[in-house]
Write a protein that holds these residues in place. Structure first.
Motif, short mmCIF file in Angstrom:
data_model
loop_
_atom_site.label_atom_id
_atom_site.label_comp_id
_atom_site.label_asym_id
_atom_site.label_seq_id
_atom_site.Cartn_x
_atom_site.Cartn_y
_atom_site.Cartn_z
N LEU A 107 0.85 -1.19 0.00
CA LEU A 107 0.00 0.00 0.00
C LEU A 107 0.88 1.24 0.00
O LEU A 107 2.06 1.18 0.35
N PRO A 108 0.28 2.37 -0.32
CA PRO A 108 1.03 3.61 -0.16
C PRO A 108 1.44 3.76 1.31
O PRO A 108 0.75 3.26 2.21
N PRO A 109 2.56 4.41 1.58
CA PRO A 109 3.08 4.50 2.94
C PRO A 109 2.06 4.98 3.98
O PRO A 109 2.00 4.44 5.08
N GLU A 110 1.26 5.96 3.66
CA GLU A 110 0.29 6.49 4.62
C GLU A 110 -0.76 5.43 4.98
O GLU A 110 -1.10 5.26 6.15
N ARG A 111 -1.25 4.71 4.01
CA ARG A 111 -2.26 3.66 4.28
C ARG A 111 -1.64 2.51 5.05
O ARG A 111 -2.27 1.94 5.94
N GLU A 112 -0.41 2.17 4.75
CA GLU A 112 0.27 1.09 5.47
C GLU A 112 0.50 1.50 6.93
O GLU A 112 0.29 0.70 7.84
N ARG A 113 0.88 2.75 7.14
CA ARG A 113 1.07 3.25 8.51
C ARG A 113 -0.23 3.17 9.29
O ARG A 113 -0.26 2.71 10.44
N ALA A 135 -2.74 1.15 8.75
CA ALA A 135 -3.05 -0.26 9.00
C ALA A 135 -2.25 -0.78 10.19
O ALA A 135 -2.78 -1.49 11.05
N ARG A 136 -0.98 -0.40 10.26
CA ARG A 136 -0.14 -0.83 11.39
C ARG A 136 -0.62 -0.21 12.71
O ARG A 136 -0.65 -0.87 13.74
N GLU A 137 -1.03 1.04 12.68
CA GLU A 137 -1.55 1.68 13.88
C GLU A 137 -2.86 1.03 14.34
O GLU A 137 -3.08 0.84 15.53
N ALA A 138 -3.71 0.66 13.38
CA ALA A 138 -4.96 -0.03 13.72
C ALA A 138 -4.67 -1.36 14.39
O ALA A 138 -5.33 -1.74 15.37
N LEU A 139 -3.69 -2.09 13.88
CA LEU A 139 -3.31 -3.36 14.48
C LEU A 139 -2.79 -3.15 15.90
O LEU A 139 -3.13 -3.91 16.81
N ALA A 140 -1.97 -2.13 16.10
CA ALA A 140 -1.44 -1.84 17.43
C ALA A 140 -2.58 -1.52 18.41
O ALA A 140 -2.57 -1.99 19.55
N ARG A 141 -3.57 -0.74 17.97
CA ARG A 141 -4.71 -0.44 18.84
C ARG A 141 -5.49 -1.71 19.17
O ARG A 141 -5.91 -1.91 20.31
N GLN A 142 -5.67 -2.57 18.17
CA GLN A 142 -6.41 -3.81 18.36
C GLN A 142 -5.69 -4.70 19.38
O GLN A 142 -6.32 -5.27 20.28
N ARG A 143 -4.37 -4.81 19.25
CA ARG A 143 -3.59 -5.63 20.19
C ARG A 143 -3.66 -5.04 21.60
O ARG A 143 -3.77 -5.78 22.58
N ALA A 144 -3.55 -3.72 21.72
CA ALA A 144 -3.61 -3.08 23.03
C ALA A 144 -4.96 -3.34 23.70
O ALA A 144 -5.02 -3.63 24.90
N LYS A 145 -6.02 -3.28 22.93
CA LYS A 145 -7.35 -3.53 23.48
C LYS A 145 -7.46 -4.98 23.95
O LYS A 145 -8.01 -5.26 25.02
N LYS A 146 -6.92 -5.92 23.16
CA LYS A 146 -6.97 -7.33 23.53
C LYS A 146 -6.23 -7.56 24.84
O LYS A 146 -6.72 -8.26 25.73
N TRP A 147 -5.04 -6.95 24.99
CA TRP A 147 -4.28 -7.10 26.22
C TRP A 147 -5.01 -6.46 27.40
O TRP A 147 -5.03 -7.02 28.50
N ALA A 148 -5.60 -5.30 27.19
CA ALA A 148 -6.33 -4.64 28.27
C ALA A 148 -7.50 -5.49 28.75
O ALA A 148 -7.73 -5.62 29.95
N LEU A 149 -8.21 -6.11 27.82
CA LEU A 149 -9.33 -6.98 28.19
C LEU A 149 -8.84 -8.22 28.93
O LEU A 149 -9.46 -8.66 29.90
N ALA A 150 -7.72 -8.78 28.50
CA ALA A 150 -7.17 -9.96 29.17
C ALA A 150 -6.72 -9.63 30.58
O ALA A 150 -6.97 -10.39 31.53
N ILE A 151 -6.07 -8.48 30.76
CA ILE A 151 -5.61 -8.06 32.09
C ILE A 151 -6.82 -7.79 32.99
O ILE A 151 -6.85 -8.20 34.15
N ASP A 152 -7.82 -7.13 32.46
CA ASP A 152 -9.03 -6.85 33.23
C ASP A 152 -9.68 -8.16 33.67
O ASP A 152 -10.08 -8.29 34.83
N ALA A 153 -9.78 -9.12 32.78
CA ALA A 153 -10.39 -10.41 33.13
C ALA A 153 -9.57 -11.13 34.20
O ALA A 153 -10.12 -11.72 35.14
N ALA A 154 -8.24 -11.07 34.09
CA ALA A 154 -7.38 -11.72 35.08
C ALA A 154 -7.53 -11.07 36.45
O ALA A 154 -7.59 -11.77 37.47
#
Length: 70
Positions: A9-15, A17-36
């Motif tokens: 993808l063009p650099p801006e779109r790729e960036r 996409a990577r930021e969206a993935l980072a947010r998704q991972r952070a949310k997953k970890w936050a939910l896992a920590i909250d559940a623990a």
């Protein structure tokens, strides 16, 4: 790197996409920590650990752990 191979993808779109993935991972970890922390006894143990950590950080470092000045 962060789990996304180059998408060609063009650099801006790729960036974005990577930021969206980072947010998704952070949310997953936050939910896992909250559940623990909702498990019986885990929150209390975490608070004990946190209090012990703060107590140790408030103490001065022993001489063998402080950097020496030349």
């Amino acid at each position: 790197m962060d789990g996304i191979a180059s998408l060609g993808l063009p650099p801006e779109r790729e960036r974005k996409a990577r930021e969206a993935l980072a947010r998704q991972r952070a949310k997953k970890w936050a939910l896992a920590i909250d559940a623990a922390l909702r498990q019986p006894g885990v929150a209390e143990e975490f608070e004990r650990w946190k209090a012990e950590r703060e107590r140790l950080q408030a103490q001065p470092a022993p001489p063998e752990c402080t950097p020496r000045r030349a």
